[in-house]
Write an enzyme that holds these catalytic residues in place. Sequence first.
Site, mmCIF file in Angstrom:
data_model
loop_
_atom_site.group_PDB
_atom_site.id
_atom_site.type_symbol
_atom_site.label_atom_id
_atom_site.label_comp_id
_atom_site.label_asym_id
_atom_site.label_seq_id
_atom_site.Cartn_x
_atom_site.Cartn_y
_atom_site.Cartn_z
ATOM 1 N N CYS A 139 0.846 -1.187 0.000
ATOM 2 C CA CYS A 139 0.000 0.000 0.000
ATOM 3 C C CYS A 139 0.883 1.239 0.000
ATOM 4 O O CYS A 139 1.866 1.299 0.735
ATOM 5 C CB CYS A 139 -0.889 -0.016 1.238
ATOM 6 S SG CYS A 139 -2.011 1.379 1.379
ATOM 7 N N GLU A 170 -9.289 -1.332 -1.699
ATOM 8 C CA GLU A 170 -9.726 0.062 -1.785
ATOM 9 C C GLU A 170 -11.030 0.293 -1.021
ATOM 10 O O GLU A 170 -11.206 1.338 -0.392
ATOM 11 C CB GLU A 170 -9.868 0.499 -3.243
ATOM 12 C CG GLU A 170 -8.596 0.394 -4.062
ATOM 13 C CD GLU A 170 -7.353 0.991 -3.410
ATOM 14 O OE1 GLU A 170 -7.467 2.003 -2.674
ATOM 15 O OE2 GLU A 170 -6.252 0.443 -3.627
ATOM 16 N N HIS A 178 -10.084 0.833 2.472
ATOM 17 C CA HIS A 178 -9.607 2.197 2.717
ATOM 18 C C HIS A 178 -10.783 3.126 2.988
ATOM 19 O O HIS A 178 -10.738 3.943 3.910
ATOM 20 C CB HIS A 178 -8.816 2.740 1.523
ATOM 21 C CG HIS A 178 -7.367 2.408 1.550
ATOM 22 N ND1 HIS A 178 -6.525 2.778 2.578
ATOM 23 C CD2 HIS A 178 -6.588 1.760 0.654
ATOM 24 C CE1 HIS A 178 -5.299 2.366 2.325
ATOM 25 N NE2 HIS A 178 -5.306 1.729 1.158
#
Length: 183
Positions: free
Chosen positions: A113, A157, A160
Amino acid sequence: MTDPFNGWTPEALGDQGEVLPVVTAPDAVLSRPGPEVDPSDPKVVRLAADLLATMRVSPGCVGLAAPQVGVSAQVFVVDVTGHPKAASVHGAFALCNAKVVEATRWRPGREGCMSVPDLTGDVKRAARVVVEAVLPGTAEPVRLTTDAFEARALQHEIDHCAGLLFLDRVAGAHALHQRKVYL
């Protein structure tokens, strides 16, 4: 399988995007769940274009979420085109308010990441997912079915946007690895 995005990208809406700085852990924005966004808001379209521009200038990056550029919001981009681990490839796309609605065939895999630049980790994720989301700028809902590396990137994602890093998904310190640096 037909492309649910029909060639959609922020550039298709006339927005080239700006490269933004990427925040790193332990920045607080990375651990806060982002709110859902109004995909028709021009600021969301601009953010999607900025995320895409930032991802494209970042070597090895296949996805980038709004929290990684300091914006607490459920917006991210993905593009696994040309990656050796990719099986399904839908090209470059941005999604808002994405949710995994089906997940099967769980497998461990190594993840890195940009917001955790010094480490990688072994994370168990679904190898096949169905994701429902909305395209920025069009407010068009999409249902994306994908597998393998693209499925992993989507889940990373979406995490996130929910305030989670891959560090929150590793089984323990034994599953963390120092990132290899190639000169």
